[in-house]
Structure formats: structure tokens, C-alpha cells
Design an enzyme around this catalytic site. Structure first.
Site, PDB file in Angstrom:
ATOM      1  N   ASP A   7     -49.723 -49.406 -91.339  1.00 39.94           N
ATOM      2  CA  ASP A   7     -48.755 -49.750 -92.374  1.00 39.94           C
ATOM      3  C   ASP A   7     -49.298 -49.188 -93.691  1.00 39.94           C
ATOM      4  O   ASP A   7     -50.488 -48.858 -93.783  1.00 39.94           O
ATOM      5  CB  ASP A   7     -48.607 -51.265 -92.446  1.00 39.94           C
ATOM      6  N   ASP A   9     -48.214 -50.486 -97.329  1.00 42.68           N
ATOM      7  CA  ASP A   9     -48.361 -51.526 -98.347  1.00 42.68           C
ATOM      8  C   ASP A   9     -49.281 -52.646 -97.871  1.00 42.68           C
ATOM      9  O   ASP A   9     -49.010 -53.301 -96.868  1.00 42.68           O
ATOM     10  CB  ASP A   9     -46.992 -52.126 -98.705  1.00 42.68           C
ATOM     11  N   GLY A  44     -43.358 -56.409 -95.281  1.00 42.89           N
ATOM     12  CA  GLY A  44     -43.050 -55.720 -94.044  1.00 42.89           C
ATOM     13  C   GLY A  44     -41.575 -55.676 -93.703  1.00 42.89           C
ATOM     14  O   GLY A  44     -41.183 -55.159 -92.655  1.00 42.89           O
ATOM     15  N   ARG A  47     -35.887 -53.021 -97.448  1.00 40.06           N
ATOM     16  CA  ARG A  47     -35.335 -53.283 -98.777  1.00 40.06           C
ATOM     17  C   ARG A  47     -34.027 -54.073 -98.684  1.00 40.06           C
ATOM     18  O   ARG A  47     -33.804 -55.034 -99.425  1.00 40.06           O
ATOM     19  CB  ARG A  47     -35.100 -51.951 -99.497  1.00 40.06           C
ATOM     20  N   SER A 116     -41.485 -48.833 -96.259  1.00 40.46           N
ATOM     21  CA  SER A 116     -41.101 -48.280 -97.559  1.00 40.46           C
ATOM     22  C   SER A 116     -40.467 -46.906 -97.408  1.00 40.46           C
ATOM     23  O   SER A 116     -40.948 -46.068 -96.649  1.00 40.46           O
ATOM     24  CB  SER A 116     -42.336 -48.163 -98.462  1.00 40.46           C
ATOM     25  N   ASN A 118     -40.564 -44.938 -99.794  1.00 42.89           N
ATOM     26  CA  ASN A 118     -41.376 -44.128-100.708  1.00 42.89           C
ATOM     27  C   ASN A 118     -42.753 -43.815-100.135  1.00 42.89           C
ATOM     28  O   ASN A 118     -43.667 -43.418-100.866  1.00 42.89           O
ATOM     29  CB  ASN A 118     -41.546 -44.870-102.041  1.00 42.89           C
ATOM     30  N   ASP A 170     -50.591 -55.850 -92.406  1.00 40.78           N
ATOM     31  CA  ASP A 170     -50.966 -57.024 -93.198  1.00 40.78           C
ATOM     32  C   ASP A 170     -49.882 -58.085 -93.195  1.00 40.78           C
ATOM     33  O   ASP A 170     -50.051 -59.141 -93.811  1.00 40.78           O
ATOM     34  CB  ASP A 170     -51.274 -56.629 -94.647  1.00 40.78           C
TER      35      ASP A 170
END
Length: 216
Positions: A7, A9, A44, A47, A116, A118, A170
């Protein structure tokens, strides 16, 4: 094991903090304040689903059309992008760069499975694009975590069977996605929260090849 899939983030960098700040600002604009505890439920998650959860929290889930929700999600993302525009290699979490180098030298394939959209931009700003053989982000999947699609796509792109992959996450949703994909799950964070993970390290300094392989 033949591949490690990470992952982004909260595992590679702490851009999760910037997601929190951007969502919090949007929530305040909508009159829906929330704290870090609620924000943990967004980790996780896509959006679109994060926005839906925030709207449900404020009892406003039926106040906006689909187009209006898309504009709200875009507004959040624009704020997030402005916040992360100054991310550099200094923002790589402790031990991560060394671990990635260790995996590369040992011949493992390395992928990223991020919620994400991004992910490529952030990874580029961190100076880590070279470290990953393939990156799958939210823009290329239909179903977000806890659905396993993003991890399965990463494994497919790496040409490795899911059972031969280690996923590193995480978030609870991410751990669920890793197991749903049939992979071994390494959690980064609180063991009392990431109870489904096969191994949990409280932070990224615990990530070494020996620490993982001796526990599989």
C-alpha cells in the site's frame, strides 16, 4: 514467496495525514466535523466511499446529486494534491527505502496496490518510481478495498500467483483485501486494530526480509 505488494499511504509515506486534513476541511465546509478516530475508518477506502461515509456521519447522504458528489470529491482531491505538492524523499517512512533495496537485491518483484488515484505522482515525488515493477492505483480498478481487485491486478501485472505474494498494509480494509486475494498479510500499525494480519509491525522500522520470512 516471489513478490511483495505495498500500500502507499501509511506504509511508504505518511500521506494519510494529508488525506485527513483534506477530508476534514471538506467536512467542515459541509458542517460535518469529525475527528481522527472517525478518520481511521476512511483508511484504505476509495475517495467515493470515503465521501459517502462522511455524508452519512452528518446525515446528509441524500442531500447531493451524483454530479454534486463528484464535485465534492474533486474538491477534496484538489486540496489534497496541493498539500502533497511539497512531498520529497525526506517523507519516506523510516526503513522503507532500505527494505525496498533489500527486496530488489534478493530478486523479489515489487508492486504497489494503492487506494489513491495520485499514487504515481506521490511515488515520483518520493523518488521511488524505480523501486516498483508495477503500480496499480484507484484509477485502474472498479472495486475498492476491502475488495481484493487492486491486489489481484498487481499480482497479475507482476506475473506472480497471489499465493506467492506478500501484501503490506496499514489499514483494516487493506488487510481484508490482501487475505481476500489469497495473499500473506503484513500489517503496519496497532496489533489491537490489525487483528486479521498474519504479522504486525508497530512501524516500518520492523520491515526487513528476515523479519518477514521467519514468520511466514
Amino acid at each position: 514467496m516471489k513478490a511483495f505488494i505495498f500500500d502507499l499511504d501509511g506504509v511508504i509515506t505518511d500521506s494519510a495525514e494529508y488525506h485527513y486534513l483534506a477530508w476534514k476541511a471538506l467536512g467542515e465546509d459541509l458542517g460535518i466535523p469529525f475527528d481522527r478516530e472517525f478518520n481511521e475508518t476512511l483508511k484504505g477506502v476509495s475517495r467515493t466511499e470515503s465521501l459517502e461515509r462522511i455524508l452519512r456521519l452528518g446525515g446528509r447522504e441524500n442531500d447531493f446529486s451524483l454530479e454534486e458528489k463528484e464535485r465534492l470529491a474533486t474538491k477534496k482531491n484538489e486540496h489534497y494534491v496541493s498539500l502533497i505538492s511539497k512531498i520529497t524523499s525526506d517523507d519516506i517512512l523510516p526503513g522503507v527505502e532500505t527494505f525496498l533495496s533489500e527486496l530488489k537485491e534478493a530478486g523479489y518483484k515489487i508492486g504497489m496496490a494503492s487506494a489513491s488515484k495520485n499514487a504515481h505522482m506521490v511515488t515520483r515525488q518520493l523518488g521511488l518510481l524505480h523501486a516498483f515493477d508495477h503500480i496499480v492505483d484507484a484509477a485502474t480498478v472498479v472495486d475498492s478495498k476491502p475488495h481484493p481487485e487492486v491486489f489481484l491486478k498487481a499480482a497479475e501485472a507482476l506475473a506472480v500467483e497471489p499465493k506467492d505474494c506478500v501484501g503490506v498494509e496499514d489499514a483494516v480494509a487493506g488487510i481484508t483485501a490482501i487475505h481476500a486475494a489469497g495473499m500473506f498479510a503484513v500489517g503496519i500499525g496497532d496489533p489491537l486494530v490489525l487483528t486479521e494480519a498474519d504479522i504486525v509491525f508497530t512501524d516500518t522500522t520492523g520491515l526487513t526480509l528476515d523479519n518477514v520470512l521467519t514468520r511466514i
